[in-house]
Design an enzyme around this catalytic site. Structure first.
Site, PDB file in Angstrom:
ATOM      1  N   HIS A 176       0.890  -1.252  -0.080  1.00 36.66           N
ATOM      2  CA  HIS A 176       0.094   0.219  -0.052  1.00 36.66           C
ATOM      3  C   HIS A 176       0.896   1.059   0.019  1.00 36.66           C
ATOM      4  O   HIS A 176       1.970   1.201   0.537  1.00 36.66           O
ATOM      5  CB  HIS A 176      -0.829  -0.085   1.344  1.00 36.66           C
ATOM      6  CG  HIS A 176      -2.144   1.009   1.082  1.00 36.66           C
ATOM      7  ND1 HIS A 176      -2.110   2.324   1.440  1.00 36.66           N
ATOM      8  CD2 HIS A 176      -3.353   0.630   0.670  1.00 36.66           C
ATOM      9  CE1 HIS A 176      -3.135   2.647   1.026  1.00 36.66           C
ATOM     10  NE2 HIS A 176      -3.914   1.962   0.702  1.00 36.66           N
ATOM     11  N   ASP A 206      -8.167  -5.017  -0.549  1.00 34.07           N
ATOM     12  CA  ASP A 206      -8.694  -5.767  -1.609  1.00 34.07           C
ATOM     13  C   ASP A 206      -8.243  -7.317  -1.265  1.00 34.07           C
ATOM     14  O   ASP A 206      -9.119  -8.261  -1.934  1.00 34.07           O
ATOM     15  CB  ASP A 206      -8.078  -5.660  -2.919  1.00 34.07           C
ATOM     16  CG  ASP A 206      -8.333  -4.140  -3.274  1.00 34.07           C
ATOM     17  OD1 ASP A 206      -9.725  -3.732  -3.283  1.00 34.07           O
ATOM     18  OD2 ASP A 206      -7.451  -3.360  -3.484  1.00 34.07           O
TER      19      ASP A 206
HETATM   20  C1  LIG Z   1      -0.508  -0.694  -3.954  1.00 39.50           C
HETATM   21  C2  LIG Z   1       0.931  -0.266  -4.623  1.00 39.50           C
HETATM   22  C3  LIG Z   1       0.687   0.332  -5.791  1.00 39.50           C
HETATM   23  C4  LIG Z   1       1.902   0.763  -3.770  1.00 39.50           C
HETATM   24  O1  LIG Z   1       2.886   0.883  -4.489  1.00 39.50           O
HETATM   25  P1  LIG Z   1       3.800   1.919  -3.958  1.00 39.50           P
HETATM   26  O2  LIG Z   1       3.530   2.695  -2.573  1.00 39.50           O
HETATM   27  O3  LIG Z   1       4.307   2.781  -5.017  1.00 39.50           O
HETATM   28  O4  LIG Z   1       5.137   0.703  -3.552  1.00 39.50           O
HETATM   29  P2  LIG Z   1       6.201   0.373  -4.643  1.00 39.50           P
HETATM   30  O5  LIG Z   1       5.192  -0.101  -5.864  1.00 39.50           O
HETATM   31  O6  LIG Z   1       7.099   1.135  -5.015  1.00 39.50           O
HETATM   32  O7  LIG Z   1       6.518  -0.978  -3.936  1.00 39.50           O
HETATM   33  C5  LIG Z   1       7.798  -1.074  -3.146  1.00 39.50           C
HETATM   34  C6  LIG Z   1       8.471  -2.344  -3.174  1.00 39.50           C
HETATM   35  O8  LIG Z   1       7.750  -3.312  -2.781  1.00 39.50           O
HETATM   36  C7  LIG Z   1       7.293  -4.193  -3.917  1.00 39.50           C
HETATM   37  N1  LIG Z   1       6.045  -4.638  -3.963  1.00 39.50           N
HETATM   38  C8  LIG Z   1       4.795  -3.603  -3.619  1.00 39.50           C
HETATM   39  N2  LIG Z   1       3.726  -4.154  -3.679  1.00 39.50           N
HETATM   40  C9  LIG Z   1       3.855  -5.516  -4.211  1.00 39.50           C
HETATM   41  C10 LIG Z   1       3.195  -6.597  -4.273  1.00 39.50           C
HETATM   42  N3  LIG Z   1       1.910  -6.640  -4.255  1.00 39.50           N
HETATM   43  N4  LIG Z   1       3.818  -7.670  -4.822  1.00 39.50           N
HETATM   44  C11 LIG Z   1       5.284  -7.874  -4.957  1.00 39.50           C
HETATM   45  N5  LIG Z   1       5.756  -6.798  -4.759  1.00 39.50           N
HETATM   46  C12 LIG Z   1       5.336  -5.656  -4.139  1.00 39.50           C
HETATM   47  C13 LIG Z   1       7.693  -3.319  -5.076  1.00 39.50           C
HETATM   48  O9  LIG Z   1       7.978  -4.361  -6.048  1.00 39.50           O
HETATM   49  C14 LIG Z   1       8.907  -2.562  -4.420  1.00 39.50           C
HETATM   50  O10 LIG Z   1       9.946  -3.367  -4.671  1.00 39.50           O
HETATM   51  P3  LIG Z   1      11.399  -2.745  -4.895  1.00 39.50           P
HETATM   52  O11 LIG Z   1      11.766  -1.654  -4.058  1.00 39.50           O
HETATM   53  O12 LIG Z   1      12.360  -4.001  -4.775  1.00 39.50           O
HETATM   54  O13 LIG Z   1      11.101  -2.105  -6.224  1.00 39.50           O
HETATM   55  C15 LIG Z   1       1.569  -1.905  -4.779  1.00 39.50           C
HETATM   56  O14 LIG Z   1       1.763  -2.084  -3.693  1.00 39.50           O
HETATM   57  C16 LIG Z   1       0.836  -2.744  -5.625  1.00 39.50           C
HETATM   58  O15 LIG Z   1       1.011  -2.737  -6.805  1.00 39.50           O
HETATM   59  N6  LIG Z   1       0.229  -3.689  -4.773  1.00 39.50           N
HETATM   60  C17 LIG Z   1      -0.612  -4.632  -5.693  1.00 39.50           C
HETATM   61  C18 LIG Z   1      -1.779  -4.044  -6.071  1.00 39.50           C
HETATM   62  C19 LIG Z   1      -2.721  -3.662  -5.281  1.00 39.50           C
HETATM   63  O16 LIG Z   1      -3.131  -4.899  -4.502  1.00 39.50           O
HETATM   64  N7  LIG Z   1      -3.487  -2.636  -5.411  1.00 39.50           N
HETATM   65  C20 LIG Z   1      -4.598  -2.342  -4.203  1.00 39.50           C
HETATM   66  C21 LIG Z   1      -4.090  -1.284  -3.461  1.00 39.50           C
HETATM   67  S1  LIG Z   1      -5.319  -0.854  -2.117  1.00 39.50           S
END
Ligand SMILES: CC(C)(COP(=O)(O)OP(=O)(O)OC[C@H]1O[C@@H](n2cnc3c(N)ncnc32)[C@H](O)[C@@H]1OP(=O)(O)O)[C@@H](O)C(=O)NCCC(=O)NCCS
Length: 369
Positions: A249, A300
């Site tokens: 998140h 979710d």
């Molecule tokens: C929600 C989300 C977009 C938040 O993104 P964010 O704050 O920008 O965090 P990041 O995407 O930069 O993630 C940070 C690290 O954790 C990892 N990570 C985050 N969520 C992940 C997931 N669901 N599965 C695997 N790795 C994940 C990223 O790959 C990143 O790793 P790195 O630093 O080695 O590149 C992200 O966690 C995600 O895509 N989750 C899956 C989709 C989801 O469930 N969305 C609903 C949100 S309520």
């Protein structure tokens, strides 16, 4: 200049509606766990008025919302045509929300009517796609209870209605998430409510936002149907640099407060409906993700199983999220309208600098002869 990507951590405005500060979700000052046993309409009232309703006000509000849970015949006629299309229900909802703005009174319609119509619109999309007749709302039931009834065609038990109210409350608002911020940007241009909601639906559709719940359940099905090892499945995704849906998140780095409440509901419903196989997989994956990646389940993750146990189909999960969140979108649109200030940030230009058009034009059109 080192700019935060995706506006992470940037406070862009003030709001009185909800907060996630310190990893705690509050609606207008009340912790989400205390509101979870309330009714959806009471929480909507709170989000819109910044206070809890008096008993008589709440009953009047419930009645008003339920009485508006019918669509103008023009909307139904157009919907019959649009909803049968083979596209994903969120694509249908995107178009249908926009249609609502043409078949209702864009200039006069107020949030109670608009929220009620959105719920019925979403239930209608579901029923039309299933080839089932639309149910009329029951004037004695609450808003969430009626919505569930209109979605499934069956009157929910008291317990299921209570659980569904909780799910709708937990999804009702979440400060400046992507879809809400989108709605506020549109509202800041003085556009009408329906335009703000259409834009919000578009933002919610993506898999990184509202589209995650459907993908969570697809993952569970793939694992259970193929009798796969959940940990190997997840390891494989991570090795291929794919996200595991339902984890992580932007704001909650130590756990999503909504997920804990939803986990309990999912567990109860899974037992009752003999869906323990999915819940068991979820528990294994959650433990692995925490240990290996330090990532917690988000809203979710368990919602997907809750919806499945309530008899809802996978591709309807995100439209149902939209239904719940419409209350929050409208609250923020109202707040943004009161502010009456255009949202128009600036950017740091990093493209090519100081080029000479006439010189370059000569070269690109004539060659360097
Ligand atoms: C929600 C989300 C977009 C938040 O993104 P964010 O704050 O920008 O965090 P990041 O995407 O930069 O993630 C940070 C690290 O954790 C990892 N990570 C985050 N969520 C992940 C997931 N669901 N599965 C695997 N790795 C994940 C990223 O790959 C990143 O790793 P790195 O630093 O080695 O590149 C992200 O966690 C995600 O895509 N989750 C899956 C989709 C989801 O469930 N969305 C609903 C949100 S309520």
């Amino acid at each position: 200049m080192d700019l935060p990507k995706g506006l992470a951590g940037v406070i862009v405005d003030e709001t009185e509606i909800s907060s996630t500060a310190g990893g705690k979700l509050i609606y207008s000052g009340y912790p989400i766990a205390e509101l979870a046993d309330s009714t959806y309409e009471e929480v909507v009232f709170l989000l819109w008025h910044s206070r809890l309703p008096m008993k008589a006000e709440l009953e009047a509000f419930r009645k008003e919302l339920v009485s508006e849970m019918v669509l103008p015949s023009e909307s139904t006629r157009l919907l019959l045509y649009v909803a049968k299309e083979p596209q994903h229900p969120m694509s249908i909802l995107r178009t249908a929300t926009s249609l609502l703005g043409t078949t209702n009174n864009v200039k006069q319609d107020e949030p109670p009517k608009i929220l009620a119509k959105m719920l019925t619109l979403i239930a209608s999309i579901v029923r039309i796609r299933q080839g089932e007749p639309m149910k009329e709302p029951d004037p004695k039931l609450g808003v969430a209870d009626n919505f569930l009834y209109m979605l499934t065609g069956k009157k929910p038990t008291l317990e299921h209605a209570k659980m569904f109210n909780t799910v709708m409350i937990l999804h009702a608002d979440h400060e400046f998430n992507a879809s809400t911020f989108t709605a506020r940007v549109v509202a800041s241009t003085s556009a009408d409510y329906y335009s703000c909601l259409t834009a919000a639906v578009c933002a919610l559709k993506g898999p990184l936002h509202g589209g995650a719940n459907e993908r969570v359940f697809r993952m569970l099905e793939e694992i259970v149907d193929n009798d796969a090892d959940p940990i190997e499945y997840v390891k494989d995704r991570i090795a291929n640099k794919l996200k595991v849906m339902g984890f992580g998140h932007r704001v909650y780095k130590n756990g999503d407060p909504r997920a804990a409440i939803l986990r309990d509901i999912a567990e109860k419903l899974a037992k009752e409906t003999h869906n323990e196989k999915y819940f068991d997989v979820q528990i294994k994956i959650a433990a692995f993700m925490l240990e290996e990646k330090g990532l917690h389940p988000n809203v979710d993750y368990y919602t997907a199983l809750v919806y499945h146990c309530l008899g809802l189909e996978r591709d309807l999960f995100t439209p149902i999220f939209a239904a719940c969140r419409t209350a929050g979108w409208l609250a923020h649109v109202m707040e943004q309208r009161r502010e009456s200030c255009l949202i128009r940030p600036s950017s740091e230009y990093v493209g090519p600098k100081a080029r000479e058009y006439y010189k370059d034009h000569y070269v690109t059109t004539k060659g360097d002869i």
